[in-house]
Design a protein around this motif. Structure first.
Motif, mmCIF file in Angstrom:
data_model
loop_
_atom_site.group_PDB
_atom_site.id
_atom_site.type_symbol
_atom_site.label_atom_id
_atom_site.label_comp_id
_atom_site.label_asym_id
_atom_site.label_seq_id
_atom_site.Cartn_x
_atom_site.Cartn_y
_atom_site.Cartn_z
ATOM 1 N N LEU A 194 38.502 -1.280 -11.912
ATOM 2 C CA LEU A 194 37.541 -2.372 -11.761
ATOM 3 C C LEU A 194 37.566 -3.320 -12.956
ATOM 4 N N ALA A 195 38.443 -3.008 -13.920
ATOM 5 C CA ALA A 195 38.397 -3.694 -15.214
ATOM 6 C C ALA A 195 38.671 -5.193 -15.120
ATOM 7 N N ASP A 196 39.396 -5.626 -14.073
ATOM 8 C CA ASP A 196 39.673 -7.059 -13.981
ATOM 9 C C ASP A 196 38.465 -7.830 -13.458
ATOM 10 N N ARG A 197 37.479 -7.115 -12.893
ATOM 11 C CA ARG A 197 36.309 -7.810 -12.347
ATOM 12 C C ARG A 197 35.042 -7.620 -13.169
ATOM 13 N N TYR A 198 34.975 -6.520 -13.932
ATOM 14 C CA TYR A 198 33.750 -6.239 -14.686
ATOM 15 C C TYR A 198 34.058 -5.890 -16.130
ATOM 16 N N ALA A 199 33.170 -6.342 -17.016
ATOM 17 C CA ALA A 199 33.243 -5.904 -18.407
ATOM 18 C C ALA A 199 32.319 -4.706 -18.543
ATOM 19 N N PHE A 200 32.874 -3.554 -18.887
ATOM 20 C CA PHE A 200 32.062 -2.344 -18.956
ATOM 21 C C PHE A 200 31.597 -2.054 -20.376
ATOM 22 N N GLU A 201 30.411 -1.446 -20.447
ATOM 23 C CA GLU A 201 29.929 -0.923 -21.722
ATOM 24 C C GLU A 201 29.397 0.478 -21.466
ATOM 25 N N PHE A 202 29.674 1.392 -22.353
ATOM 26 C CA PHE A 202 29.146 2.748 -22.224
ATOM 27 C C PHE A 202 28.133 2.969 -23.337
ATOM 28 N N VAL A 203 26.862 2.947 -22.980
ATOM 29 C CA VAL A 203 25.804 3.094 -23.978
ATOM 30 C C VAL A 203 25.391 4.559 -24.038
ATOM 31 N N PHE A 204 25.837 5.258 -25.061
ATOM 32 C CA PHE A 204 25.450 6.650 -25.231
ATOM 33 C C PHE A 204 24.201 6.718 -26.114
ATOM 34 N N VAL A 205 23.177 7.415 -25.633
ATOM 35 C CA VAL A 205 21.967 7.596 -26.443
ATOM 36 C C VAL A 205 21.832 9.073 -26.765
ATOM 37 N N ASP A 206 22.128 9.403 -28.011
ATOM 38 C CA ASP A 206 21.991 10.795 -28.436
ATOM 39 C C ASP A 206 20.520 11.082 -28.706
ATOM 40 N N ASP A 207 19.977 12.042 -27.984
ATOM 41 C CA ASP A 207 18.550 12.346 -28.081
ATOM 42 C C ASP A 207 18.327 13.500 -29.058
ATOM 43 N N GLY A 208 18.753 13.295 -30.294
ATOM 44 C CA GLY A 208 18.538 14.315 -31.330
ATOM 45 C C GLY A 208 19.286 15.610 -31.060
ATOM 46 N N SER B 200 21.546 6.851 -31.724
ATOM 47 C CA SER B 200 21.042 8.204 -31.870
ATOM 48 C C SER B 200 19.568 8.147 -32.246
ATOM 49 N N LEU B 201 18.731 8.792 -31.451
ATOM 50 C CA LEU B 201 17.295 8.793 -31.737
ATOM 51 C C LEU B 201 17.012 9.695 -32.937
ATOM 52 N N ALA B 202 15.963 9.348 -33.673
ATOM 53 C CA ALA B 202 15.666 10.049 -34.915
ATOM 54 C C ALA B 202 15.221 11.486 -34.683
ATOM 55 N N ARG B 203 14.791 11.779 -33.454
ATOM 56 C CA ARG B 203 14.474 13.164 -33.110
ATOM 57 C C ARG B 203 14.605 13.316 -31.605
ATOM 58 N N ASN B 204 14.497 14.540 -31.138
ATOM 59 C CA ASN B 204 14.543 14.769 -29.699
ATOM 60 C C ASN B 204 13.255 14.239 -29.069
ATOM 61 N N SER B 205 13.399 13.167 -28.301
ATOM 62 C CA SER B 205 12.213 12.512 -27.746
ATOM 63 C C SER B 205 12.080 12.732 -26.252
ATOM 64 N N GLY B 206 13.068 13.389 -25.660
ATOM 65 C CA GLY B 206 12.993 13.650 -24.222
ATOM 66 C C GLY B 206 13.848 12.694 -23.410
ATOM 67 N N HIS B 207 14.304 13.202 -22.288
ATOM 68 C CA HIS B 207 15.225 12.480 -21.422
ATOM 69 C C HIS B 207 14.719 11.090 -21.035
ATOM 70 N N GLN B 208 13.466 11.006 -20.573
ATOM 71 C CA GLN B 208 12.948 9.728 -20.081
ATOM 72 C C GLN B 208 12.888 8.678 -21.196
ATOM 73 N N ILE B 209 12.585 9.133 -22.410
ATOM 74 C CA ILE B 209 12.523 8.202 -23.534
ATOM 75 C C ILE B 209 13.931 7.768 -23.935
ATOM 76 N N ALA B 210 14.863 8.725 -23.920
ATOM 77 C CA ALA B 210 16.247 8.387 -24.269
ATOM 78 C C ALA B 210 16.791 7.353 -23.286
ATOM 79 N N VAL B 211 16.505 7.555 -21.999
ATOM 80 C CA VAL B 211 16.964 6.593 -20.992
ATOM 81 C C VAL B 211 16.312 5.228 -21.235
ATOM 82 N N THR B 212 15.024 5.244 -21.567
ATOM 83 C CA THR B 212 14.324 3.988 -21.841
ATOM 84 C C THR B 212 14.987 3.240 -22.994
ATOM 85 N N ALA B 213 15.309 3.985 -24.051
ATOM 86 C CA ALA B 213 15.956 3.352 -25.209
ATOM 87 C C ALA B 213 17.265 2.704 -24.788
#
Ligand code: UDP
Ligand code: MG
Length: 314
Positions: free
Chosen positions: A31-45, A68-81
């Motif tokens: 799909l690379a010719d049609r979309y610019a992809f970004e992979f946002v990894f959020v490490d939740d502590g 990377s979050l400063a501490r383990n804040s939980g899945h829903q918060i990591a996704v929000t970030a």
């Protein structure tokens, strides 16, 4: 060229990151010719080597972003970030343990191109244990009965959201977050994409029972005031029943005075009646608390799907 960002919450996923990245890259390649992809990894502590692995990926591939979050804040918060920092025409949220197959993302993108503003991956089957299936089934049943809005069943947070949905989502400031409910609350065109959910590839779940219960409570309490209304309902029933009972006892006393112990009637009837009235009053207080709760959640009142005004271009 349109941009698509993946938001990937990571909590102790060292055993999954290499394969996850490989499969994501394989999905992105055609799909690379049609979309610019970004992979946002959020490490939740994470406590394992996850963050180091992510940094390694970033060295090799500039599509990879690492937060990377400063501490383990939980899945829903990591996704929000992740959603907050992702700047793309579409954002795809998925679990990082390969339970959400990256290949399904291509179908989500297709649904988006087909006019969906939200394409949510809905489980046709799931490869979880009996206990998880049972509790999840019960939870979604209760949620569908109680929630003010229609929250699709058998979905996790695996979904694609158009930029405009993401922008609306950022207006939800609540702390106890149930993201799949908030997305449903936003509106726009939401369509399911069916898929078969795999088992976790490696490692163990970051969702022990306590976190699962918290999420279930956020879902039900965040989108329903039925539990509060239940208090006044119980109060009304008890008050009416005991009022009828008082009438019955009074009749008994008059018609059949020997059948009752002296003084008993007044004490018992008074107790039930008072109990009923108290519940009713609690329910009224509950109604106010419910309103305070809604105000404090401070959710947006509406989202425009169409906004056309001013002089029309000729
Ligand atoms: N996760 C997270 N923080 C946590 C727990 C989990 O970011 O405190 C991530 C985890 O790495 C995974 C996703 O949330 O990508 C779903 O978690 P998990 O697979 O452990 O939950 P389950 O599928 O067992 O419900
Ligand atoms: Mg999982």
């Amino acid at each position: 060229m349109k941009s698509v960002a993946f938001v990937l919450p990571i909590y102790d996923e060292e055993g999954n990151i290499p394969l996850l990245y490989e499969r994501l890259a394989a999905v992105a390649a055609p799909l690379a010719d049609r979309y610019a992809f970004e992979f946002v990894f959020v490490d939740d502590g994470s406590r394992d080597r996850s963050l180091a692995l992510l940094r390694g990926l970033r060295e090799r591939d500039e599509r990879v972003s690492v937060y990377s979050l400063a501490r383990n804040s939980g899945h829903q918060i990591a996704v929000t970030a992740g959603i907050d920092v992702a700047d793309a025409d579409a954002v795809i949220v998925m679990d990082s343990d390969l339970q959400d197959p990256p290949e399904v993302a291509a179908q989500l993108i297709a649904a988006w191109e087909g006019g969906a503003d939200v394409a949510y991956a809905q489980r046709r089957t799931r490869d979880d244990g009996f206990f998880k299936r049972l509790t999840a089934g019960g939870f979604y049943w209760v949620l569908s009965k109680l929630a003010r809005i229609d929250i699709p069943r058998d979905t996790g947070d695996f979904r694609l959201m158009d930029r405009k949905v993401v922008e609306e989502l950022r207006r939800y400031p609540e702390h106890n977050r149930f993201i799949r409910g908030m997305v449903a609350d936003v509106g726009f065109v939401q369509r399911p994409v069916l898929f078969d959910r795999d088992a976790r590839h490696a490692g163990k779940t970051g969702y022990p029972l306590s976190k699962m219960l918290k999420l279930a409570a956020d879902g039900i309490l965040g989108f329903s005031s039925a539990p509060l209304r239940f208090i006044s309902g119980a109060g009304v029933v008890l008050a009416i029943a005991s009022a009828l009972w008082v009438v019955y006892l009074a009749l008994q006393r008059w018609l059949n005075p020997d059948s009752l112990v002296e003084g008993w009637t007044f004490i018992m009837a008074g107790m039930f009646l008072l109990g009923g009235i108290q519940l009713l009053m609690l329910g009224i207080i509950g109604q106010y608390i419910g309103r305070i709760y809604e105000e404090v959640q401070a959710r947006p009142l509406y989202a425009f799907a169409v906004r056309e005004s001013g002089p029309r271009p000729r």
